[in-house]
Design a protein around this motif. Structure first.
Motif, mmCIF file in Angstrom:
data_model
loop_
_atom_site.group_PDB
_atom_site.id
_atom_site.type_symbol
_atom_site.label_atom_id
_atom_site.label_comp_id
_atom_site.label_asym_id
_atom_site.label_seq_id
_atom_site.Cartn_x
_atom_site.Cartn_y
_atom_site.Cartn_z
ATOM 1 N N TRP A 32 -4.403 -0.790 -4.033
ATOM 2 C CA TRP A 32 -4.330 -1.960 -3.831
ATOM 3 C C TRP A 32 -3.879 -2.452 -2.316
ATOM 4 N N ILE A 73 0.551 -1.302 -0.028
ATOM 5 C CA ILE A 73 0.460 0.500 0.115
ATOM 6 C C ILE A 73 0.783 1.341 0.315
ATOM 7 N N PRO A 120 3.566 2.675 -3.433
ATOM 8 C CA PRO A 120 3.069 4.203 -4.342
ATOM 9 C C PRO A 120 3.382 5.466 -4.197
ATOM 10 N N HIS A 151 -2.685 5.783 -17.165
ATOM 11 C CA HIS A 151 -1.530 6.443 -16.462
ATOM 12 C C HIS A 151 -0.768 6.973 -17.801
ATOM 13 N N TYR A 179 -2.061 10.009 -9.377
ATOM 14 C CA TYR A 179 -2.167 8.916 -9.572
ATOM 15 C C TYR A 179 -1.558 8.118 -8.319
ATOM 16 N N SER A 180 -0.707 8.366 -8.828
ATOM 17 C CA SER A 180 0.543 7.581 -7.402
ATOM 18 C C SER A 180 -0.855 7.557 -6.115
ATOM 19 N N LEU A 181 -0.633 8.576 -5.818
ATOM 20 C CA LEU A 181 -2.308 8.106 -4.937
ATOM 21 C C LEU A 181 -3.271 7.764 -5.419
ATOM 22 N N LEU A 206 2.632 16.391 -14.678
ATOM 23 C CA LEU A 206 3.491 16.314 -12.638
ATOM 24 C C LEU A 206 2.291 15.691 -12.006
ATOM 25 N N LEU A 266 -6.443 1.412 -14.764
ATOM 26 C CA LEU A 266 -5.684 2.051 -13.790
ATOM 27 C C LEU A 266 -4.173 2.908 -14.967
ATOM 28 N N GLY A 267 -3.758 1.744 -15.479
ATOM 29 C CA GLY A 267 -2.744 1.456 -16.604
ATOM 30 C C GLY A 267 -3.252 2.509 -17.451
ATOM 31 N N HIS A 299 0.189 13.210 -12.809
ATOM 32 C CA HIS A 299 0.796 11.159 -12.448
ATOM 33 C C HIS A 299 0.754 11.703 -10.683
ATOM 34 N N ALA A 300 1.142 12.474 -9.837
ATOM 35 C CA ALA A 300 1.404 12.439 -8.100
ATOM 36 C C ALA A 300 0.188 12.570 -7.882
ATOM 37 N N ALA A 338 -3.097 4.624 -6.923
ATOM 38 C CA ALA A 338 -2.904 3.168 -7.037
ATOM 39 C C ALA A 338 -2.527 2.690 -5.774
ATOM 40 N N ALA A 339 -1.934 3.794 -4.536
ATOM 41 C CA ALA A 339 -2.097 3.426 -3.365
ATOM 42 C C ALA A 339 -3.534 3.339 -2.979
#
Lengths: 582, 83
Positions: B61, A355, A358, B27, B53-55, B47, B23-24, B50-51, B57-58
């Motif tokens: 998961w 988790i 990322p 991206h 986007y990182s959140l 930018l 999500l892919g 994509h920042a 992704a978290a």
């Protein structure tokens, strides 16, 4: 001198941590290699993150953002956030379970058992070692390239550094030597546990120092808004210009009376681009991903006289952006990460890593990419073989306070060493287990002549040899003008090309020994062909920006499936061992 | 190790796969490729996206860990301890 003292103090602290970990060493080889599978969620997160983020993350990302712009983040960081976590979840947890169930400590032990083949181990061994070595070089090079500008001026008599802009700075050979010896000391004594403790400490240090450097550099440039505004621009005449410079003595940003022309686009701007410039202001090639080619003058570092030209492609071609997504798959085949995963106490230990990974990537990469694009407005245009010095140059130029420079320097070294240690330990582990002990088992039927103490000392001897080899090769790579980011991408490309092998071994019962051989040979043949075409480590893309890694991975996947379907399936015993029914 | 199977497991695996593919696709972000508008005054939009986007992704998961955690792997690994 102050920054140097702080860095030396930090290294001494790290050695102290290594000594402490040595005292907790339980004396068994399993404790030395995988910390007796005793590591909890927080330590696993920090050590896995510290291991995957090397000099590539701080030094390489800043340099690449300086070279290509914001697309650097999407290329590697955000894609890695998604894909690394997916690999930890889909591959890491299963390999951990197999490792714990069957007693594996190396990746090659797993593949040998899964594919019922000793020879596969001997094929994979030189490939894995050969791919980890450049990864190690990246660390040593990145450390040297960062420390040189940061310590410039400290020892003018001792290190005149002729031919560079950094007279008096500590040369790469010395930084590399010290970093290698410090890492060697705590890995040698503490093994896996010492490495994980050091990684955790170092990950905390480099994350905090990265944010601190970002905040201070932003302040020096008049705040983040202004810093972004003054980045390199392209005017309607097609000239690349810098409107500001940084006065190091006065410690402030100064506006040039007239913009300084530093380069020119290689093709005339389109009518659409000219209209855009007239309506919205100059183009800012670092702040979008549109591809623009610019030619710059190459200047002598001391005399500033023009000694030639070089071209630079800003932005990211779309096909490159897409095909780069295969590169983060490399973590599935990193042998050092396999070993890291095996240290986990339980499967649930992985949850926090999956988790938070990322988010941690974002915390480290966003500031670095921004510093890289800000550097475009105030630093001289560094040629391709010098872009790895971008972060060091920004820190030493913008942050005047020597204490802060020292702390940030320690942070960068922390990021670098937190990867080097796992890789040194991993290579010592696979030499010991997959060659020495494996051959003894084949020859004598067991490893009785090797007691626990002797096994640990064999691993330590291999680690010393690998550190010496790495150091020698990194000095050679520096002379050859290796770029930290490009070298890393080649290394990751090789590992990602092997990803079909690990994925199929966990999810496809029908994959065969012959299929595994075919996959490894096909993937590595394609990879090596393009690696050679690149001049052994330069930036190299195919038509439209396609990354060679995508072709190497495709070749490996096709060979694996095609050959497996026409060859004899694995035995029932192997299937039962790796896919038992509940 | 025990193989997870059954309709519940397969359905969860399918949903997670679709979410990861979405999500892919997200991206690729071709919609802001040429845009340099700053967000918060200093982060170019490409930018900032994509920042964020990182959140995302978290978050994906985190949801997968709580909804589709492979519990059976823990039992399989425990067999190694028993030995």
């Amino acid at each position: 001198m102050t920054p140097l003292l702080i860095i030396v103090g930090y290294l001494a602290l790290l050695l102290g941590l290594g000594v402490l970990a040595t005292r907790l060493f339980r004396g068994t080889s399993r404790d030395y290699f995988v910390a007796s599978n005793s590591i909890g969620p927080f330590l696993l997160l920090m050590s896995v993150f510290g291991t995957t983020m090397t000099g590539f993350a701080l030094v390489g990302s800043t340099g690449k953002a300086f070279e290509r712009g914001i697309g650097t983040y999407g290329l590697m960081a955000s894609a890695s956030g998604l894909i690394h976590a997916a690999v930890f979840f889909l591959i890491g947890i299963r390999l951990w379970a197999h490792g714990k169930r069957h007693g594996f400590v190396t990746q090659i032990q797993f593949f040998r058992a899964r594919f019922e083949s000793d020879a596969l181990g001997y094929l994979l061994f030189p490939i894995l070692v050969g791919l980890v070595l450049p990864y190690l070089l990246i660390g040593v090079l990145a450390a040297g390239k960062f420390v040189l500008p940061v310590t410039a001026g400290a020892f003018p008599d001792l290190f005149p550094n002729p031919g560079t802009r950094w007279a008096g700075g500590i040369p790469l050979w010395l930084t590399g030597l010290v970093v290698s010896l410090v890492v060697l000391t705590y890995v040698f004594g503490g093994g896996s546990r010492g490495t994980i403790w050091a990684n955790t400490f170092q990950t905390l240090v480099f994350m905090c120092m990265g944010v601190l450097a970002f905040w201070l550099i932003a302040n020096r440039l008049g705040g983040p808004e202004n810093a972004t505004k003054i980045g390199m621009q392209i005017n309607d005449k097609g000239e690349a210009i810098q409107t500001h410079g940084y006065d190091r003595k006065a410690k402030r940003l100064v506006e040039h009376p007239t913009p300084r022309v530093v380069g020119r686009v290689t093709h005339p701007l389109s009518a659409e681009q000219v209209a855009d410039i007239r309506e919205n202001g100059n183009l800012r090639p670092h702040q979008a991903r549109t591809v623009i080619d610019v030619e710059f003058d190459r200047r002598h570092p001391k005399t500033k006289a023009t000694v030639g030209t070089f071209k630079r492609e800003f932005g990211i071609p779309w096909l490159m952006f897409l095909s780069y997504m295969v590169i983060p798959l490399s973590v599935g085949m990193f042998p050092h990460l396999f070993q890291n995963w095996l240290t986990a106490r339980r499967a649930k230990t992985f949850k926090l890593t999956v988790i938070a990974h990322p988010i941690f990537i974002m915390i480290v990469w966003v500031p670095c990419v921004l510093i890289g694009i800000w550097a475009s407005g105030v630093l001289p245009v560094l040629p391709p073989d010098r872009i790895s010095a971008t972060l060091g140059a920004m820190v030493s130029t913008m942050i005047g306070d020597p204490v802060i420079v020292g702390l940030v320097g320690a942070g960068v070294l922390a990021a670098i060493m937190s990867s080097l240690d796992s890789q040194f330990l991993c290579l010592g582990t696979i030499f010991t287990n997959d060659i020495v002990l494996h051959r003894a088992r084949r020859r004598d039927g067991d490893t009785a002549r090797y007691d626990e103490r002797r096994i640990v000392w064999i691993a330590r001897a291999f680690i010393v040899a690998i550190v010496a080899l790495t150091y020698g090769l990194s000095m050679w790579a520096d002379k050859a003008g290796a770029n930290v980011f490009d070298l890393a991408v080649w290394c990751f490309s090789g590992f990602s090309a092997l990803f079909p092998l690990v994925f199929a071994s966990l999810y496809w019962r029908r994959v065969t020994k012959a299929g595994a051989f075919a996959s490894v040979i096909a993937a590595m043949a394609v990879w090596f062909y393009y690696f050679r075409e690149s001049g052994f480590g330069g930036e190299y893309v195919l038509a439209g920006g396609l990354m060679p890694a995508a072709l190497a991975l495709a070749a490996g996947a096709v060979a694996l499936v095609a050959v497996s379907l026409v060859t004899k399936p694995p035995s029932d015993a192997t299937i039962d061992a790796f896919f038992p029914k509940r | 190790m025990p193989v997870a199977s059954g309709p519940g497991y397969r359905r969860r695996a399918a949903v997670v796969t679709v979410a990861a593919i979405v999500l892919g696709v997200l991206h690729q972000d071709f919609w802001w490729w040429d845009d340099r508008t700053p967000v918060l005054g200093f982060i170019p939009i490409g930018l900032a996206y994509h920042a964020l986007y990182s959140l995302l992704a978290a978050a994906l998961w985190a949801w997968v860990c709580f909804w589709a955690w492979p519990d059976h792997l823990e039992d399989a690994a425990a067999e190694g301890d028993a030995r």
